[in-house]
Structures are given as C-alpha cells and as structure tokens.
Design an enzyme around this catalytic site. Structure first.
Site, PDB file in Angstrom:
ATOM      1  N   CYS A  38     -11.056   3.035  -0.273  1.00  0.00           N
ATOM      2  CA  CYS A  38      -9.654   3.380  -0.043  1.00  0.00           C
ATOM      3  C   CYS A  38      -9.297   2.669   1.241  1.00  0.00           C
ATOM      4  O   CYS A  38     -10.022   2.771   2.232  1.00  0.00           O
ATOM      5  CB  CYS A  38      -9.475   4.886   0.115  1.00  0.00           C
ATOM      6  SG  CYS A  38      -7.821   5.320   0.721  1.00  0.00           S
ATOM      7  N   CYS A  75      -4.420  -1.495  -2.024  1.00  0.00           N
ATOM      8  CA  CYS A  75      -4.534  -0.065  -2.276  1.00  0.00           C
ATOM      9  C   CYS A  75      -5.435   0.110  -3.493  1.00  0.00           C
ATOM     10  O   CYS A  75      -5.141  -0.434  -4.572  1.00  0.00           O
ATOM     11  CB  CYS A  75      -3.144   0.499  -2.556  1.00  0.00           C
ATOM     12  SG  CYS A  75      -3.134   2.214  -3.054  1.00  0.00           S
ATOM     13  N   GLU A  84      -2.395   9.322   7.507  1.00  0.00           N
ATOM     14  CA  GLU A  84      -0.929   9.294   7.420  1.00  0.00           C
ATOM     15  C   GLU A  84      -0.278  10.208   8.463  1.00  0.00           C
ATOM     16  O   GLU A  84       0.820   9.954   8.922  1.00  0.00           O
ATOM     17  CB  GLU A  84      -0.462   9.691   6.010  1.00  0.00           C
ATOM     18  CG  GLU A  84      -0.684   8.618   4.950  1.00  0.00           C
ATOM     19  CD  GLU A  84       0.188   7.371   5.146  1.00  0.00           C
ATOM     20  OE1 GLU A  84       1.391   7.510   5.379  1.00  0.00           O
ATOM     21  OE2 GLU A  84      -0.371   6.245   5.067  1.00  0.00           O
ATOM     22  N   HIS A 114      -7.212   3.160   3.448  1.00  0.00           N
ATOM     23  CA  HIS A 114      -6.956   3.993   4.627  1.00  0.00           C
ATOM     24  C   HIS A 114      -8.242   4.311   5.391  1.00  0.00           C
ATOM     25  O   HIS A 114      -8.204   4.589   6.589  1.00  0.00           O
ATOM     26  CB  HIS A 114      -6.338   5.336   4.215  1.00  0.00           C
ATOM     27  CG  HIS A 114      -4.871   5.296   3.934  1.00  0.00           C
ATOM     28  ND1 HIS A 114      -4.330   4.611   2.875  1.00  0.00           N
ATOM     29  CD2 HIS A 114      -3.822   5.880   4.578  1.00  0.00           C
ATOM     30  CE1 HIS A 114      -3.007   4.788   2.869  1.00  0.00           C
ATOM     31  NE2 HIS A 114      -2.684   5.547   3.893  1.00  0.00           N
ATOM     32  N   ASP A 131       0.861  -1.190   0.000  1.00  0.00           N
ATOM     33  CA  ASP A 131       0.000   0.000   0.000  1.00  0.00           C
ATOM     34  C   ASP A 131       0.897   1.239   0.000  1.00  0.00           C
ATOM     35  O   ASP A 131       2.087   1.157   0.300  1.00  0.00           O
ATOM     36  CB  ASP A 131      -0.907   0.016   1.237  1.00  0.00           C
ATOM     37  CG  ASP A 131      -1.807   1.248   1.272  1.00  0.00           C
ATOM     38  OD1 ASP A 131      -2.404   1.575   0.230  1.00  0.00           O
ATOM     39  OD2 ASP A 131      -1.885   1.911   2.321  1.00  0.00           O
ATOM     40  N   SER A 132       0.293   2.384  -0.303  1.00  0.00           N
ATOM     41  CA  SER A 132       1.053   3.631  -0.253  1.00  0.00           C
ATOM     42  C   SER A 132       1.480   3.961   1.178  1.00  0.00           C
ATOM     43  O   SER A 132       2.383   4.767   1.369  1.00  0.00           O
ATOM     44  CB  SER A 132       0.200   4.777  -0.799  1.00  0.00           C
ATOM     45  OG  SER A 132      -0.938   4.947   0.026  1.00  0.00           O
TER      46      SER A 132
HETATM   47  N1  DGL Z   1      -4.778   3.316   0.595  1.00  0.00           N
HETATM   48  C1  DGL Z   1      -4.806   3.684  -0.759  1.00  0.00           C
HETATM   49  C2  DGL Z   1      -6.122   3.421  -1.452  1.00  0.00           C
HETATM   50  O1  DGL Z   1      -6.760   2.451  -1.107  1.00  0.00           O
HETATM   51  C3  DGL Z   1      -4.113   4.943  -1.186  1.00  0.00           C
HETATM   52  C4  DGL Z   1      -4.326   6.169  -0.460  1.00  0.00           C
HETATM   53  C5  DGL Z   1      -3.375   7.243  -0.934  1.00  0.00           C
HETATM   54  O2  DGL Z   1      -2.173   7.037  -0.839  1.00  0.00           O
HETATM   55  O3  DGL Z   1      -3.863   8.289  -1.396  1.00  0.00           O
HETATM   56  O4  DGL Z   1      -6.509   4.110  -2.356  1.00  0.00           O
END
Ligand code: DGL
Length: 290
Positions: free
Chosen positions: A204, A85, A170, A206, A22-23
């Site tokens: 997402c 992600c 984050e 996150h 993931d990011s």
């Molecule tokens: N967690 C990621 C997603 O599901 C990326 C979030 C990001 O880095 O903007 O899209």
C-alpha cells in the site's frame, strides 16, 4: 472551460504530463521516485483525499472513483497515468485497461503498481516466503496471489490487511505514539502466521510513510520492500520499450499537485515529504468542466 469528454478528445495525440493518482497521500511515495528517475518530465499528481481511504470500499466504488480520476487526468492532458495505489490497481486497473481505454482513447496508457512489484520479488527472498501488508481491499482481491502464481509459482505469500494504517497517515498521525500499537500488532500477527517470511512487501503506497515504525518492530533479518523505486525502474523500462509513449511526455520539470480535500494540509505534508516547497490546488469535482 470544456466538458471532461471534450477536453479528452481535444488532447488526443498531444504530449502532456505524466499523471499520478492515489486515494490520498500514499502516491507521493511513488511520485518522489518517479521524479528522481525521470527528472525532466512534467508530472500532475491527484490525491482523492476527500474520499480516502479506498481500502475498505467496495469493488464498484473503487472502480468508479478511479475511472473518474483517470478521465480527469486525461482531460488535463495526461497520455500516461500511473495508478500509484495498490487498491486501485487491484480493483480498477484491469477493467479500465480492457473496457474503458479502448473507448476513451486506445493510445493512452494506465499502469499500476502490483505487476512491477511481483515481477521482481524473487530477487529478494531466500526462503521463498513473502509477507504482504496491504489494505483490506487489496488483500481480498487476491491480486498479489494471482500475479505471483503466474510469475513465481514457488513463492508462498502470506497477506495481512492493516485497516488502520492508511487512516493514521491520512490523519497525519503516522508519527504519533498511538501509531506504535497498530504497527506492532499487525507485524506480530503476520510473522506469527509464517515464521519463514524473510521479505515483506509494503503493498500500500501509504505505508512507507510509516516506515520508521514498521522497521523498528520488524526483526532485522527481514527485508522490507518499498514500491517507489521498483515502480520507477519499471516505468523507465516501459518507456524504453515504448518510444511512442516516451514522446508523449512533456519535459519541463514541472510538478502540479491536486487534491480533492484541503489543499493547505496537503501542501504541508507533500512539502515535507518531497523535500521542497510545493503548493497544491483543490479540485472540488472530478467530473466538472476543466
Ligand atoms: N495508497 C493506496 C494503496 O496503495 C490506498 C490506501 C487507501 O486509500 O485505503 O492501496
């Protein structure tokens, strides 16, 4: 130490851990459920926190960053990588599957999170109106719209980008009072666009880290879907159908966490979230020898 390309070659045909990428922190919401579903498997997690958020970056950049991460995980022995992600799944997965994997090693697999989610979405909605919260990149890619049009053409999708939500996570601000403003604002905006929405996808990885606040500001009659369990079930199903890949996963119950940023900060949040004491290591350069 070996160059990434040499390490990938040397690991061809050798079982390894399941790679999860993931990011940043968001993929932990997928990893937690993957470990519950396949507890004896080894896992190697990589969060590219130094370059997060990905959500407002260009197609090319997300693709390049994701490919670097996948190659790194391959070089570390993974035969199967889950892009935990949505942004990477939306902007990089297809290219990697179609153009990169055949050249790198046709036997390895990279799977995403959007297809498993859209496959089962019809089980949840009565009205046929679904809301999607996702990053600007995922929304602009129209990946959910395209998948739904193929799989469930009767479903109406309203997508809404939440540019601030990943930054809140984050920056470890998900529980701050300031987060309430941004959470409520986006929910009100989505629901005013379509009052028939009865199911919302947190598209997402996150966003589940903001779940309590999202639930608080969403009317009780609206279901909120978190992807972790959905992706874990889909992977179990995949491994049943692909015993050749199941055999390529090592089974030592280990978990290794890697981040491209500050490891102590990463370990702290990961330990709270995973409910166990976990330390992480920093990878300074995903292209450097391993
Ligand atoms: N967690 C990621 C997603 O599901 C990326 C979030 C990001 O880095 O903007 O899209």
């Amino acid at each position: 130490m070996r160059l990434i390309a040499d390490a990938i070659k040397e690991s061809i045909g050798h079982p390894g851990p399941i790679g999860v990428f993931d990011s940043g922190y968001g993929g932990l919401t997928i990893l937690r459920e993957l470990r519950r579903a396949i507890p004896d498997a080894d896992f190697l997690y990589l969060g590219d926190n130094a370059r997060a958020p990905y959500g407002s970056r260009s197609f090319d950049l997300v693709y390049n960053f994701t490919l670097e991460a996948v190659r790194y995980l391959f070089a570390r022995g993974c035969q199967l990588v889950i892009l935990a992600c949505n942004t990477a799944s939306a902007k990089a997965l297809r290219n990697i599957q179609q153009h990169d994997l055949p050249a790198i090693d046709p036997a390895r697999r990279v799977l995403g999170v959007i297809r498993p989610t859209t496959e089962i979405i019809d089980r949840y909605t009565d009205t046929g109106h679904i809301g999607l919260f996702a990053t600007p990149g995922t929304v602009a890619s129209q990946s959910y719209d395209l998948e739904l049009a193929k799989l469930h053409p009767g479903i109406t999708l309203h997508s809404h980008a939440c540019p601030m939500w990943v930054s809140l996570v984050e920056n470890l601000e998900a529980d701050s009072p300031g987060a309430d403003y941004f959470v409520k604002k986006e929910i009100d905006s989505l629901l005013s666009a379509d009052p028939l929405i009865d199911t919302i996808i947190l598209g997402c990885t996150h966003y589940p880290l903001l779940y309590d606040k999202i639930r608080h500001y969403t009317p009780d009659n609206i279901k909120i879907l978190i992807q972790g369990k959905i992706v874990a079930e889909s992977l179990l199903d995949y491994l049943c159908r692909h015993p050749e890949m199941d055999r390529m996963i090592t089974r030592g119950r280990s978990l290794e966490l890697l981040t491209t940023e500050e490891p102590d900060k990463f370990s702290g949040l990961a330990s709270v979230f995973m409910g166990e004491n976990i330390s992480s290591l920093r990878v300074h350069d995903l292209n450097a020898p391993v």
